[in-house]
Design a protein around this motif. Sequence first.
Motif, PDB file in Angstrom:
ATOM      1  N   GLU A 109       0.856  -1.181   0.000  1.00  0.00           N
ATOM      2  CA  GLU A 109       0.000   0.000   0.000  1.00  0.00           C
ATOM      3  C   GLU A 109       0.894   1.233   0.000  1.00  0.00           C
ATOM      4  O   GLU A 109       1.923   1.261   0.668  1.00  0.00           O
ATOM      5  N   VAL A 110       0.491   2.260  -0.759  1.00  0.00           N
ATOM      6  CA  VAL A 110       1.185   3.537  -0.698  1.00  0.00           C
ATOM      7  C   VAL A 110       0.334   4.445   0.189  1.00  0.00           C
ATOM      8  O   VAL A 110      -0.805   4.760  -0.131  1.00  0.00           O
ATOM      9  N   ARG A 111       0.916   4.809   1.334  1.00  0.00           N
ATOM     10  CA  ARG A 111       0.205   5.594   2.344  1.00  0.00           C
ATOM     11  C   ARG A 111       1.046   6.826   2.674  1.00  0.00           C
ATOM     12  O   ARG A 111       2.169   6.696   3.141  1.00  0.00           O
ATOM     13  N   VAL A 114       4.505   6.767   1.331  1.00  0.00           N
ATOM     14  CA  VAL A 114       5.390   5.712   1.831  1.00  0.00           C
ATOM     15  C   VAL A 114       4.783   4.350   1.509  1.00  0.00           C
ATOM     16  O   VAL A 114       3.575   4.156   1.638  1.00  0.00           O
ATOM     17  N   GLU A 115       5.630   3.409   1.082  1.00  0.00           N
ATOM     18  CA  GLU A 115       5.161   2.057   0.834  1.00  0.00           C
ATOM     19  C   GLU A 115       5.081   1.273   2.133  1.00  0.00           C
ATOM     20  O   GLU A 115       6.019   1.285   2.939  1.00  0.00           O
ATOM     21  N   VAL A 116       3.954   0.591   2.327  1.00  0.00           N
ATOM     22  CA  VAL A 116       3.725  -0.208   3.528  1.00  0.00           C
ATOM     23  C   VAL A 116       3.326  -1.617   3.084  1.00  0.00           C
ATOM     24  O   VAL A 116       2.375  -1.781   2.337  1.00  0.00           O
ATOM     25  N   GLU A 117       4.076  -2.618   3.543  1.00  0.00           N
ATOM     26  CA  GLU A 117       3.714  -4.003   3.244  1.00  0.00           C
ATOM     27  C   GLU A 117       2.610  -4.443   4.179  1.00  0.00           C
ATOM     28  O   GLU A 117       2.769  -4.378   5.394  1.00  0.00           O
ATOM     29  N   LEU A 118       1.519  -4.906   3.595  1.00  0.00           N
ATOM     30  CA  LEU A 118       0.327  -5.269   4.383  1.00  0.00           C
ATOM     31  C   LEU A 118       0.304  -6.716   4.839  1.00  0.00           C
ATOM     32  O   LEU A 118      -0.480  -7.065   5.714  1.00  0.00           O
ATOM     33  N   MET A 119       1.112  -7.548   4.221  1.00  0.00           N
ATOM     34  CA  MET A 119       1.116  -8.967   4.606  1.00  0.00           C
ATOM     35  C   MET A 119       2.496  -9.570   4.363  1.00  0.00           C
ATOM     36  O   MET A 119       3.215  -9.135   3.484  1.00  0.00           O
ATOM     37  N   ALA A 120       2.790 -10.557   5.161  1.00  0.00           N
ATOM     38  CA  ALA A 120       4.042 -11.297   5.016  1.00  0.00           C
ATOM     39  C   ALA A 120       3.795 -12.549   4.194  1.00  0.00           C
ATOM     40  O   ALA A 120       2.646 -12.989   4.053  1.00  0.00           O
TER      41      ALA A 120
END
Length: 123
Positions: A109-111, A114-120
């Motif tokens: 997600e771009v929030r 900033v890029e944020v990984e939502l799941m591993a």
Amino acid sequence: MTEQTPFDPATLRFDAAGLIPAVAQDATTGEVLMMAWMNADAVARTLETRRVTYWSRSRQAFWVKGETSGHVQELVDFRVDCDRDCLLVTVYQTGPACHTGRRSCFYTEVRDGVEVELMAPEE
């Protein structure tokens, strides 16, 4: 409900390379899992076998989802968009859909820039 017409794959609008994008969505959760490409033969194989088949641009070969990984996509519903240039395949997904081992390829997600990984990746 509108008039029913036999499906004619020739009415699909493939790009110059003979491909059409196909978005895979989980039939149970509605989650968007991935996007890949199909050619006319992959469309026909998917509808015939009910196992989602894509066209791998890098390998220039058919790619039956889950054939080597076991992460199968069983076709539930096959839809064509209004312009006939994109497909939606609703599937029962076994295991992760993404080659990274994540359930969905759309895990970033771009929030606020900033890029944020939502799941591993799944274990």
